[in-house]
Design a protein around this motif. Structure first.
Motif, PDB file in Angstrom:
ATOM      1  N   ASP A 344     108.251 -22.031 -86.204  1.00  0.00           N
ATOM      2  CA  ASP A 344     108.244 -23.378 -85.640  1.00  0.00           C
ATOM      3  C   ASP A 344     108.002 -24.364 -86.780  1.00  0.00           C
ATOM      4  N   THR A 367     112.985 -23.047 -86.280  1.00  0.00           N
ATOM      5  CA  THR A 367     113.209 -23.852 -85.086  1.00  0.00           C
ATOM      6  C   THR A 367     112.573 -25.223 -85.268  1.00  0.00           C
ATOM      7  N   ASP A 391     117.574 -23.430 -85.763  1.00  0.00           N
ATOM      8  CA  ASP A 391     117.684 -23.744 -84.339  1.00  0.00           C
ATOM      9  C   ASP A 391     117.268 -25.186 -84.079  1.00  0.00           C
ATOM     10  N   GLY A 393     115.593 -27.999 -81.756  1.00  0.00           N
ATOM     11  CA  GLY A 393     114.503 -27.988 -80.798  1.00  0.00           C
ATOM     12  C   GLY A 393     114.771 -28.902 -79.620  1.00  0.00           C
TER      13      GLY A 393
END
Length: 629
Positions: A344, A367, A391, A393
């Motif tokens: 994250d 992400t 990725d 979010g």
């Protein structure tokens, strides 16, 4: 990517422990490991990395790889990530072969300096994924076999114990984001289609580089790039098969029957870095040099030219590592190794130093959190980012990866460098495991950049429940937002294997001069709710899958396809699959459009080429060259 296309005719052929500082571990748990000879201490490569030693019993290795596969075979949008690494030596015997099946987010790689340093006597395979239809009938396909990697090993094909259909081939039935690199296949066919599992057996790949194989069965692969390899034969084509610098490649004469595009040499290439173990048991990262005008596998050349970096020169990150600590290490001159997992990222990982290497293991995934930009690369030469997935979010990010800033480096361009910044197996995702939002996924502003295999994907399906499923998903259009897939503003940018899909405006925009693309694959978005949502401000119907800016004077594209499947509103029309200025310096070679079952593309490029619609589903319209000669 979820469509199905007409099926071609079938072919007739069918640690012990590690060193003292790194345990044989994994999130699934690990049993006791057999003793290995003493080795120098090494760094921990992460809890989801398993390193095998040839002294381990085959049954023990087989049990571990089967355990990972059982978890990952259908884990399309899970958070687990794995790397299965093999120390130099031979694994499996004639009587007891090692047969490795590769599921989602799994990297299988040898730890040798050369692919032949690690031999798998058995197979390393990917099969069709089977999900029964509503009526219970079989539905086994490879269309969603994404996100897995096989590299740097020798597969001595041995099917002992498998059924007769699989006796002569190693199956690698994959689609996007599933590269095969630095692999030597002997003793059998390499089949890119799993013709032994109940049909329909569709596949939509793919990418293979720096590989040596004998007979290759393309089967149902609709598009495929083979780069800098040596093959004995190639069985067939479906829509778009491209060969660049491949010894043994078929001829493109007669295009589009078969639909082959062949470059005798690859204009610019650099092989992906790899982790290996030296003769003293120390981990090193080999970073190959870049080359122009190459042909065939580069195994010997890559050992003689390039850099070897000790693992001690890397900051070894885990998903628990703070971005500020990563950035501090980068600023102090470290490289970056991302161990398997989902990170994250709430602030940008900033790569500022020329020559920095960022290497991900096991499809390490960054992400974006809170609208952050997960990674930026400064306008400097020689940076290598490899094996990383980015990725979007739930809060919109302006970009997921930015290489250089517009007018970066005080406007001084890096032209003619022999050490281009390189992105290898860098993948992008907007939606799928969760809602995703981004304006532009990949933005390249620097000059002299090499993009060697990327899949930039706005998800056409995922775990989100929009309107009870992926059909009729008007909500996806409003919630999973991605306006542009790839935007290239830098000059002298080369892409080998550029896959960009489903974005809501132009999927790929090329503004820089002297760009070169070797294989481009695109699907237009499936989910525009109405024609009004899919119309340009000037009234032009739809957006092209690939646009070269009107200001560009020189550009090359070899083997490009754009496909349409407007499942929300089949009456939607797109005027052109490709847009480009009609000027002698812009040359687009071998283009096609295809209808996948719904929607219309009127022309292939700039009013040239026939229409695809529901009257010719699955039958491409081709343009051999644009401007028309």
């Amino acid at each position: 990517m979820r469509h199905q296309h007409p099926r071609p005719g079938r072919t007739g052929r069918r640690a012990a422990a590690l060193t003292a500082g790194l345990l044989l571990t994994g999130a699934l748990g690990a049993g006791p490991a057999a003793a290995a000879p003493p080795q120098p201490p090494t760094s921990d490569l992460g809890r989801n990395v398993t390193v095998f030693d040839p002294s381990m019993p085959t049954a023990e290795i087989q049990a571990r790889v089967d355990e990972v596969y059982a978890q990952q075979v259908a884990n399309e949008f899970g958070t687990e990530r794995y790397a299965l690494l093999f120390r130099p030596g031979t694994y499996g015997t004639d009587a007891e072969p090692l047969q490795v099946k590769v599921g989602y987010y799994t990297e299988v790689a040898g730890l040798g300096a050369s692919p032949d340093d690690v031999t798998i006597n058995g197979k390393v395979e990917v099969y069709n994924r089977c999900r029964p239809n509503a009526d219970g009938s079989p539905n086994c396909i490879a269309l969603d076999n994404f996100w897995r990697t096989v590299s740097n090993l020798h597969i001595a094909v041995n099917a002992a114990g498998q059924d007769g259909c699989r006796s002569t081939a190693n199956f690698f039935a994959v689609s996007q984001a599933s590269p095969m690199r630095r692999v030597h296949v002997t003793g059998g066919t390499l089949s890119l289609m799993d013709y032994c599992t109940d049909g329909p057996q569709f596949a939509s790949g793919g990418f293979m580089a720096d590989t040596v194989a004998g007979d290759v069965v393309n089967g149902s692969q609709q598009q495929w790039l083979t780069r800098n390899s040596s093959i004995g034969s190639w069985s067939n084509g479906v829509w778009n098969q491209v060969f660049s610098g491949v010894e043994g490649a078929p001829s493109e004469e007669g295009f589009p029957t078969p639909p082959y595009t062949v470059l005798d040499e690859t204009p610019l290439s650099r092989e992906k870095p790899w982790l290996w173990v030296d003769e003293r048991g120390r981990y090193q990262v080999r970073v190959p040099a870049a080359h122009r005008g190459t042909r065939g596998a580069s195994w010997e050349q890559d050992l003689a030219e390039g850099r070897t970096l000790p693992l001690s020169s890397f900051y070894v990150a885990t998903p628990r590592s703070a971005v500020k600590d990563i950035n501090t290490a980068l600023a102090r001159g470290s490289n970056l190794l991302l161990t398997p997992g989902v990170y994250d990222v709430d602030r940008t990982i900033a790569v500022k130093r020329a020559g920095t290497v960022v290497l991900g293991l096991g499809h390490a995934t960054l992400t974006a959190v809170g609208g952050a930009v997960p990674m930026t690369v400064a306008d400097v030469p020689g940076v290598v980012v490899a094996g990383v997935t980015l990725d979007a979010g739930t809060v919109e990010s302006p970009v997921l990866l930015q290489v250089g800033k517009e007018k970066g480096n005080q406007g001084r361009a890096h032209r003619g460098t022999d050490d281009p910044t390189t992105l290898s197996d860098v993948f992008f995702r907007v939606g799928g495991p969760h809602v995703g939002k981004v304006d532009t996924a990949l933005e390249v502003n620097s000059d002299d950049v090499l993009v060697d295999h990327t899949w930039v994907w706005r998800g056409d399906h995922g775990v989100e429940d929009f309107s009870g499923g992926f059909l009729g998903d008007d909500e996806r259009w409003a919630v999973n937002t991605g306006r542009q897939g790839a935007v290239v503003n830098g000059d002298d940018v080369t892409a080998t294997g550029l896959f960009v899909e489903h974005f809501q405006r132009v999927n790929t925009t090329w503004n820089g001069e002297r760009g070169t693309v070797v294989l481009y694959q695109n699907e237009l978005p499936y989910d525009p709710p109405t024609q009004a949502d899919w119309t340009q401000p000037d009234g032009t119907l739809g957006y092209p899958g690939y646009r070269v800016a009107d200001s560009v004077r020189t550009h090359r594209l070899y083997g490009g396809g754009s496909y349409v499947y407007n499942r929300n509103d089949p009456s939607i029309v797109t005027e052109n699959g490709f847009e480009a200025p009609t000027t002698p310096g812009v040359q687009l070679h071998h283009l096609l459009t295809v209808n996948l079952g719904a929607g219309t593309i009127r022309h292939v490029v700039e009013g040239v080429g026939g229409q695809v619609d529901d009257t010719n589903t699955g039958t491409p319209q081709y343009v051999a060259d644009f401007p028309v000669r």
